[in-house]
Design a protein around this motif. Sequence first.
Motif, PDB file in Angstrom:
ATOM      1  N   SER A 186       0.852  -1.193   0.000  1.00 17.58           N
ATOM      2  CA  SER A 186       0.000   0.000   0.000  1.00 17.58           C
ATOM      3  C   SER A 186       0.888   1.244   0.000  1.00 17.58           C
ATOM      4  N   PRO A 187       1.448   1.564  -1.173  1.00 14.06           N
ATOM      5  CA  PRO A 187       2.406   2.676  -1.246  1.00 14.06           C
ATOM      6  C   PRO A 187       1.734   4.035  -1.009  1.00 14.06           C
ATOM      7  N   LEU A 188       2.541   4.930  -0.538  1.00 11.74           N
ATOM      8  CA  LEU A 188       2.095   6.322  -0.395  1.00 11.74           C
ATOM      9  C   LEU A 188       2.249   7.004  -1.751  1.00 11.74           C
TER      10      LEU A 188
ATOM     11  N   SER B  66      -0.744  16.753  -3.005  1.00 11.39           N
ATOM     12  CA  SER B  66      -1.812  15.877  -2.510  1.00 11.39           C
ATOM     13  C   SER B  66      -1.251  14.477  -2.286  1.00 11.39           C
ATOM     14  N   ASN B  67      -1.685  13.822  -1.228  1.00  6.77           N
ATOM     15  CA  ASN B  67      -1.224  12.456  -0.964  1.00  6.77           C
ATOM     16  C   ASN B  67      -2.364  11.579  -0.481  1.00  6.77           C
TER      17      ASN B  67
ATOM     18  N   THR C 161      -7.729  11.343   0.987  1.00  8.30           N
ATOM     19  CA  THR C 161      -6.610  12.190   0.566  1.00  8.30           C
ATOM     20  C   THR C 161      -6.412  13.374   1.518  1.00  8.30           C
ATOM     21  N   PHE C 162      -5.208  13.844   1.497  1.00  8.38           N
ATOM     22  CA  PHE C 162      -4.835  15.061   2.227  1.00  8.38           C
ATOM     23  C   PHE C 162      -4.083  15.945   1.236  1.00  8.38           C
ATOM     24  N   SER C 163      -4.490  17.208   1.124  1.00 11.33           N
ATOM     25  CA  SER C 163      -3.843  18.083   0.143  1.00 11.33           C
ATOM     26  C   SER C 163      -3.588  19.466   0.733  1.00 11.33           C
ATOM     27  N   VAL C 164      -2.534  20.074   0.243  1.00 14.00           N
ATOM     28  CA  VAL C 164      -2.154  21.431   0.631  1.00 14.00           C
ATOM     29  C   VAL C 164      -1.902  22.210  -0.645  1.00 14.00           C
TER      30      VAL C 164
END
Length: 349
Positions: A276-278, A292-293, A332-335
Amino acid sequence: MPSPLPIKSLIRLNWLLVSTFTAIISLYFIFLLDEAPLYKVFYMAMTALGISLVAFVNVRILILLARKYSARGKVFRRYRYFFTYTASAAAYVMLAPAFDYIEHKSNLFPFPVYLIIFLVSGILVNTVIVLLQDFVILQADKAHADLELSQIKTAHAEATNLLLKQQIHPHFLFNALNTLKALYRKDPCAGDNYIVHLANFLRASVYNHAAKTSSLADELALLLDYLEMQKIRFGSALNCIIDLPADILNDRYLPSFSLQPLLENAIKHNELTQQSPLIINIFCSEDRIVVSNTLKKKNLNVTSTYHGLANLAERYSLLSGDEVIINENANTFSVSIRLLNNEYSDHRG
């Protein structure tokens, strides 16, 4: 620090006063005074002379007193009032005989009374001039204070920005050295490759130590060195996709060391496995750059949560007044941060 006396502004005020008062008196003499033209010219010339004497002597007194006393002190004001009112009264008293020679007003009332009239006139003229000069000095003081406040705010912002940037490096270096130590134990070749990218990263850090902004190209180069270091560490568990238009790399700017902390945060706070890669995506959306990740938070508590992100948000606010936009959902988390158009502009406009 007190502002210097605005001598040039005071001299301009003097010429304005002389012109204005002379024009007003001229209208009175021309249209309302029933005298010969020669007398009218004489009255206008003497009026201009009297106001000029008082106004420019006042400025000269200010200059002389400012050399010895603080221009904002009580002693300065006391001596100023004494000398300017004395000089203005003396100037008008000296003009009285000339007027009397032309008008012969002393035939209507005693000459001492005639002198008192000129003495009072000099005091009134000086009062008007002092009030107007005080207004000019007050405006100059306000402008000087505003400039000093702006300079203090700028210096404070720059110092804070530099301090915040310095907080990044010890944190990063500690992790990098621990990783390097582990790599040399397991795979010296990987350790050699890691140290090359680490050296590039540290060289850029030192070179751009005091810079508030960096071009997107420079930020990307720094990011790539950091990314290669992390790929050596995590292998296929880390997948970073960068899609940035080539035509904006050298024309747009970001706060220095802004992309690397975002990548570091994503790695720090999420689990990375080969199964489960980032996955991290870096791309442009309108005038903003987005990092975004995929979101799979670690179960263990991590110290200094989002330290780098909070650091970047504060530095970006100091630099541009804009906000870092953070979005988080279940997956997801994004900046995103706004790209800056000019390396040296205020960025707050």
